[in-house]
Design a protein around this motif. Sequence first.
Motif, PDB file in Angstrom:
ATOM      1  N   LEU A 198      16.614  54.504 -29.687  1.00 19.33           N
ATOM      2  CA  LEU A 198      17.721  52.942 -29.368  1.00 19.33           C
ATOM      3  C   LEU A 198      18.490  53.216 -30.496  1.00 19.33           C
ATOM      4  O   LEU A 198      18.772  53.406 -31.818  1.00 19.33           O
ATOM      5  CB  LEU A 198      16.130  52.441 -31.049  1.00 19.33           C
ATOM      6  CG  LEU A 198      14.506  52.544 -29.497  1.00 19.33           C
ATOM      7  CD1 LEU A 198      13.335  51.728 -30.953  1.00 19.33           C
ATOM      8  CD2 LEU A 198      14.816  51.425 -28.510  1.00 19.33           C
ATOM      9  N   TYR A 217      11.487  44.423 -29.179  1.00 19.21           N
ATOM     10  CA  TYR A 217      11.471  46.093 -28.637  1.00 19.21           C
ATOM     11  C   TYR A 217       9.976  46.053 -28.045  1.00 19.21           C
ATOM     12  O   TYR A 217       8.954  46.604 -28.713  1.00 19.21           O
ATOM     13  CB  TYR A 217      11.523  47.454 -28.839  1.00 19.21           C
ATOM     14  CG  TYR A 217      12.913  47.559 -29.095  1.00 19.21           C
ATOM     15  CD1 TYR A 217      13.872  47.937 -28.771  1.00 19.21           C
ATOM     16  CD2 TYR A 217      13.542  47.570 -31.002  1.00 19.21           C
ATOM     17  CE1 TYR A 217      15.455  48.033 -28.738  1.00 19.21           C
ATOM     18  CE2 TYR A 217      14.830  46.991 -30.863  1.00 19.21           C
ATOM     19  CZ  TYR A 217      15.744  47.671 -29.961  1.00 19.21           C
ATOM     20  OH  TYR A 217      17.035  47.764 -30.117  1.00 19.21           O
ATOM     21  N   VAL A 238       8.163  49.611 -26.457  1.00 15.33           N
ATOM     22  CA  VAL A 238       8.487  51.039 -26.646  1.00 15.33           C
ATOM     23  C   VAL A 238       7.646  51.560 -26.433  1.00 15.33           C
ATOM     24  O   VAL A 238       6.537  51.737 -26.810  1.00 15.33           O
ATOM     25  CB  VAL A 238       8.761  50.170 -28.631  1.00 15.33           C
ATOM     26  CG1 VAL A 238       8.401  50.034 -29.273  1.00 15.33           C
ATOM     27  CG2 VAL A 238      10.002  51.980 -29.117  1.00 15.33           C
ATOM     28  N   THR A 260      14.408  51.468 -25.093  1.00 19.67           N
ATOM     29  CA  THR A 260      13.757  50.276 -24.676  1.00 19.67           C
ATOM     30  C   THR A 260      14.874  49.678 -24.853  1.00 19.67           C
ATOM     31  O   THR A 260      15.217  49.599 -26.232  1.00 19.67           O
ATOM     32  CB  THR A 260      12.516  50.362 -24.794  1.00 19.67           C
ATOM     33  OG1 THR A 260      12.798  49.456 -24.579  1.00 19.67           O
ATOM     34  CG2 THR A 260      12.697  49.998 -26.080  1.00 19.67           C
TER      35      THR A 260
END
Length: 772
Positions: A288, A329, A332, A356
Amino acid sequence: MKRILMTAVAAFALCFASILPQSADAQRFFWEDDNQGSVIERIAISGNQRIEQATIESYLDIKPGDRASEQAISRSVRALYATGLFADVEIVADDRVLRVDVSENPVINEIAFEGNRKLEDSELLAEISLRPRTVLTRSKVQDNLDRLNTLYRRSGRFSATIEPKVIRRDQNRVDLVFEIEEGEVTKVKDIQIVGNENYSDAVLKAEMATREKRWYRFLSSNDRYDPDRMQFDQELLRRFYLNQGYVDFQVKSAVAELSQDKEYFFLTFTVEEGERYKVGSMTIDSELVAFDVEQLYPSITLKTGEWYSANELKKTTDSFQEILGNAQYAFVDITPDIRRDVEDNTVDITFRINETPRVFVERIDIKGNVRTLDKVVRREFEFVEGDPFNREKLADSTQNIRNLGFFEDVTINPTPGSSADKTVIEAQVSEKSTGEISIGAGFSTSDGPLADFRIRERNLLGTGRDLGLTTVVAGERSEFDLSLSEPYFLNRDLRLTTDVFHITRDYQDESSFDQKRTGAGIGLNYPLSEELRQTVRYRIEQNKIENVSSDASLFIRLQEEDRATSAISQRLTYDTRDSRLSPSEGLLGWLDTELAGLGGDAKYVSAKLGAEKYYELREGWIFSVLGEVAHIEGYGDEDVTISERFFIGGTSLRGFERSGIGPRDLTTDDALGGNSFYRGSVELSAPLSFANGDDLGLKWHVFSDFGSLIGIDQDSTAGVDLADDGSIRASVGVGLSWRSPFGPLRFDLAAPIAKEDYDEDEVFRFSFGTRF
C-alpha cells in the motif's frame, strides 16, 4: 472328362438345394449373422398391472423391425430396472416376437412408525423420502432405513434398532411399517488422551466439547456421543495447543469404541505435541503506497520472546483489517507468513499486505426483507451511498440491524462494485415473527406470585413501530400498560413513545396503605453522541393513597387523598457496555431529573445520578461496581408526599426487606420513605464449573451492598415518633443464578453487617420468571 466334372458339380448343387429348409425364418437364419439377432416383428408385454404398455415400450431399446441382439436386450433390461417401477424384468426374443415379462414394484399405501417415544412421527417422516402413493423399492427402503438410523445416532441413541415391515394389500399396494426399539441414550463413559506430556488429561478434557458421563449432567447433552462433536474436539485441541505455542501439534488419531452392550462409548485421542515455539521477529511487508504501515505496529498483540499464540495472531490480523478498513481499504488481503527456526524454537512472522485501492460505497442492496420496509433497514446504516468505506461503521451497522430484533440472521458483506475503487454493500436478512402473544407466570419475594398477559407487535406493518399491551396481576401489584413507539420520528433518529397506564400496589406490610396510579405519558429519545442519549418525557397521572389502616402512622393517615401530578423529566444515559443483556466490560451512567408542578397538586424537583462499571478479570469472571445518589425536594407550600419519596431495600439493598431501611414511625413500624439516598454495590460473578469445566448455565456471585436513606419533611410528621438517623447500612452475601430452560432464576443469601435496630432484615431472596 471336363464334361463329366461339370455334370457332377451341377448335380451336387441341385442335391444341396433340395435339402435346404423352405421356411422364411430358416432362409433368413442361413443368410444372417447369429450375433445380430433376429428381426422383431411384434412386442408382447405381460405382467404389468398399473404401467401402460406404451410406457414400457418407451424404455425398450428394440422396436419392431429392429434386430434383437444380446446387447440391445441387455440395455432394455437395465433401462426398465432403472425406472424403479419393477421388481423383476425378463426379455426373450422368440420367433420374431420380443416377449417382455415384468413384475411391478408395489405402491405404498401408508407409512407408519411403531415403538418410537423420544422422536415424534413428524420428525421421522421429515427425515425419510418415501411417501404414500409412491413406488416401493428395496433400495429406497434401505436408504430411508439408513437415514432413520443416522437420525437416532444424532440424538445419541446408537443402540436403537429399526426393522422395516411390509404388509400386503390388494391391488399391489403395501403398508410400510418401521418397527423401532429406541434404546437408551448412548453416552461417553471415558475419554483417554495418549501422547500428552505437557498438559494433563483434565486440562485437555476441559477444552473439549464432549464430556464424560456424570450424574449432574442430566440437563446437558454434551455427554452423548456425537461423531461431529468428536471431530470438533480435535479442532479444539489443535486450537488449544496452537495458542500455547505448539506450532507442530497434530491429532494422530481419534477412535470411538462402542461397548458390547451398546450403552457407552470410550473415546481415545492420540496426540503429538511437538516442540513449543516463541515469537521471534515480526515485520510488515505492505504494497500500500499511500498508507504508512507504522500505524499498524502498535496493534500487534504478539510480543517478541513470548510464547506464540494463534489467538493473538488472529487478533492482530483482525486489528489490521479494522484499521485498514477504516482507511477505506475494503478488500485488503493480509496474509501472515510464519517461518520456523527449529534450532532456536522460534517463529518469525511477516504480515504481507497486498495492494488494493481506497474504496467508496457505490450502493447498498437489501435482500430478504419481505415484510419489513427497506427504509427501516437502511436507516440503521452508519453510512450512505457515496461515503468512504469504513469497516468499523460496517460492523456497527450490522449490530444496529440485529438490535432491531426483526431478523433471525443478518449478514452484511462488501462486494466489488463497478470499478476497483467502489464497493456494493449487500445486506442479507432473514425475517422472523415480530408479533407476540404471551402468558407469563412466576414468583418473586417483592411481588409474590405473578402472572402476566402481553400482546406486542414490534414491527407494526413493517414500519418498525412498536405496539404493546401489558397486563400484570401479582400478589402485591397489578399493572395495565398500553404503549406505542415510533423509532424514527420525522425520519430522524428520534424515538417517540406514548403510553397509558394503571398500576396498583399493596404496601400494607411496609407502610399500611395501598397506592393506585392512573395516567399517561409521552417521551422522546434522541442521541447526543455515539454513546450518549437523552430522553425527555412528560407525564400526567392521578395518584391515590387508599385503604389506610386505622392504626397507621399519622403521617400516612394525613395523606389519604387523591393527588394529581403533572411532570416533565429527562434521562441522560452514557453507555459503553459490550452487551446490554450480559455485559462483561464497559460503563453505564445515568442522570435522571424531574420537575413536577406544571399544573396538578404535586410540586417537587428530583434528581438521580448513578453509574455502573464492568471489568472482565478473566474469561467469564466479571467484577462490577455500582454507585447512585438521589434527592427530591418540594417547593412552594407543598411537601413531598409518601407516594413521591424514595424507598430502599430488596433488590436495591440486598440483606434488607423492600422499604427495610430509612425513616420509620417507631410506634406503628411504618416505613415513611426518604428525600435522599445513596447506595453502592460491588459484585464478582463467575461460571460455576463442574468437572471438566461444564457450567450448565450456572453462575455464582459474591457481593456487598451499602447505602442509606435519609430526610423527611418535619412539618408533616408532628406527633410522630420518628427515627431518621441517616447511618450507613451494609450487607454481604452470596448468590446463585441459573440460565434455565424455563427462564432466569436467582437465589441470594445476604446478611447485614451494619444496621439499625428498627431496620427490617431479609436473609433470603428468590426470583424466577418464565414465558410460554
